[in-house]
Enzyme design. Structure first.
Site, PDB file in Angstrom:
ATOM      1  N   HIS A   8       0.814  -1.212   0.000  1.00 28.36           N
ATOM      2  CA  HIS A   8       0.000   0.000   0.000  1.00 28.36           C
ATOM      3  C   HIS A   8       0.850   1.266   0.000  1.00 28.36           C
ATOM      4  O   HIS A   8       2.048   1.237   0.296  1.00 28.36           O
ATOM      5  CB  HIS A   8      -0.916   0.000   1.230  1.00 28.36           C
ATOM      6  CG  HIS A   8      -0.131  -0.004   2.511  1.00 28.36           C
ATOM      7  ND1 HIS A   8       0.457   1.120   3.045  1.00 28.36           N
ATOM      8  CD2 HIS A   8       0.176  -1.018   3.356  1.00 28.36           C
ATOM      9  CE1 HIS A   8       1.083   0.813   4.158  1.00 28.36           C
ATOM     10  NE2 HIS A   8       0.940  -0.487   4.376  1.00 28.36           N
ATOM     11  N   GLU A  82      -2.321  -7.162   7.119  1.00 31.28           N
ATOM     12  CA  GLU A  82      -0.964  -7.160   7.656  1.00 31.28           C
ATOM     13  C   GLU A  82      -0.788  -8.200   8.764  1.00 31.28           C
ATOM     14  O   GLU A  82      -1.762  -8.661   9.385  1.00 31.28           O
ATOM     15  CB  GLU A  82      -0.627  -5.764   8.185  1.00 31.28           C
ATOM     16  CG  GLU A  82       0.793  -5.575   8.713  1.00 31.28           C
ATOM     17  CD  GLU A  82       1.889  -5.877   7.695  1.00 31.28           C
ATOM     18  OE1 GLU A  82       2.024  -7.068   7.303  1.00 31.28           O
ATOM     19  OE2 GLU A  82       2.635  -4.951   7.333  1.00 31.28           O
TER      20      GLU A  82
END
Length: 220
Positions: A8, A82
């Site tokens: 990201h 994550e």
């Protein structure tokens, strides 16, 4: 099939070196938004049949400009989020960050039972990442290609354990915001990494002190 794994764009937590793994989590900084827009041109040469992102806001925001450009929906899978920081969540001190990364790469180095305090084992994390990658792969078929927007720790840990990168390489080669890793293969026969951070896998990578708008080629 070909999967293009993208970290990201930059977030406020990145600027603080903060372990921030909860969802939905923070959005993007102005630079992160610029990086997301630049990703459209970076991936222009690539075929993209499907676009996936984790359940974190930063991943979906990074995927949005590419989705608009390609006319694709952003499909979300929680397995792509994550690596959980457990009791280290919110910490910014270097020892905590180092321990978090040490555990992540230990999974590919023969210790999948390792975990940070209060966090899941490698068995659990790799299983959910496999599920997310498997969903992306299933959406495009044997000859297709998908972009998967995920997270630096998750991508590095997964390719280290599942795509031939190995723990030592992943530990020594950070993935900057909107950095790209390309893997080929399938869930049944396995995966191999063909590109890492804009270079063919195995080529030397130069250290970079700051992340800027994405500009690296990804065609190998």
């Amino acid at each position: 099939m070909r999967l293009i794994l993208v970290r990201h764009g930059q977030t406020p937590s990145n600027l603080l070196h903060k372990l921030d793994t909860k969802v939905p989590g923070p959005g993007l900084t102005p630079l992160g938004e610029e990086q997301a827009r630049a990703l459209v041109d970076t991936l222009r040469p690539e075929r993209v049949d499907a676009l996936w992102a984790s359940s974190a806001a930063r991943a979906q925001l990074t995927a949005t400009p590419l989705a608009h450009d390609r006319g694709l929906a952003v499909q979300v899978h929680d397995g792509l989020r994550e690596l959980d920081a457990g009791d280290l969540e919110g910490r910014t001190d270097e020892p905590s960050v180092r321990e978090y990364l040490r555990v992540a790469f230990a999974w590919a180095d023969g210790d999948p039972a390792a975990h940070v305090p209060g966090g899941p084992t490698g068995h659990e994390v790799l299983a959910r990442l496999d599920a997310g990658i498997g969903a992306a792969a299933a959406s495009v078929g044997a000859d297709g290609a998908a972009v998967v927007v995920s997270h630096g720790g998750a991508i590095r840990a997964w390719v280290a354990a599942r795509a031939g990168v190995g723990a030592a390489f992943a530990a020594q080669n950070p993935l900057l915001n909107t950095g790209v890793v390309v893997v080929e293969g399938d869930p049944r026969r396995g995966w191999r990494t063909v590109g890492y951070a804009g270079e063919p896998f195995g080529a030397p990578t130069a250290p970079v002190e700051e992340s800027g708008p994405s500009a690296e080629p990804v065609m190998w």
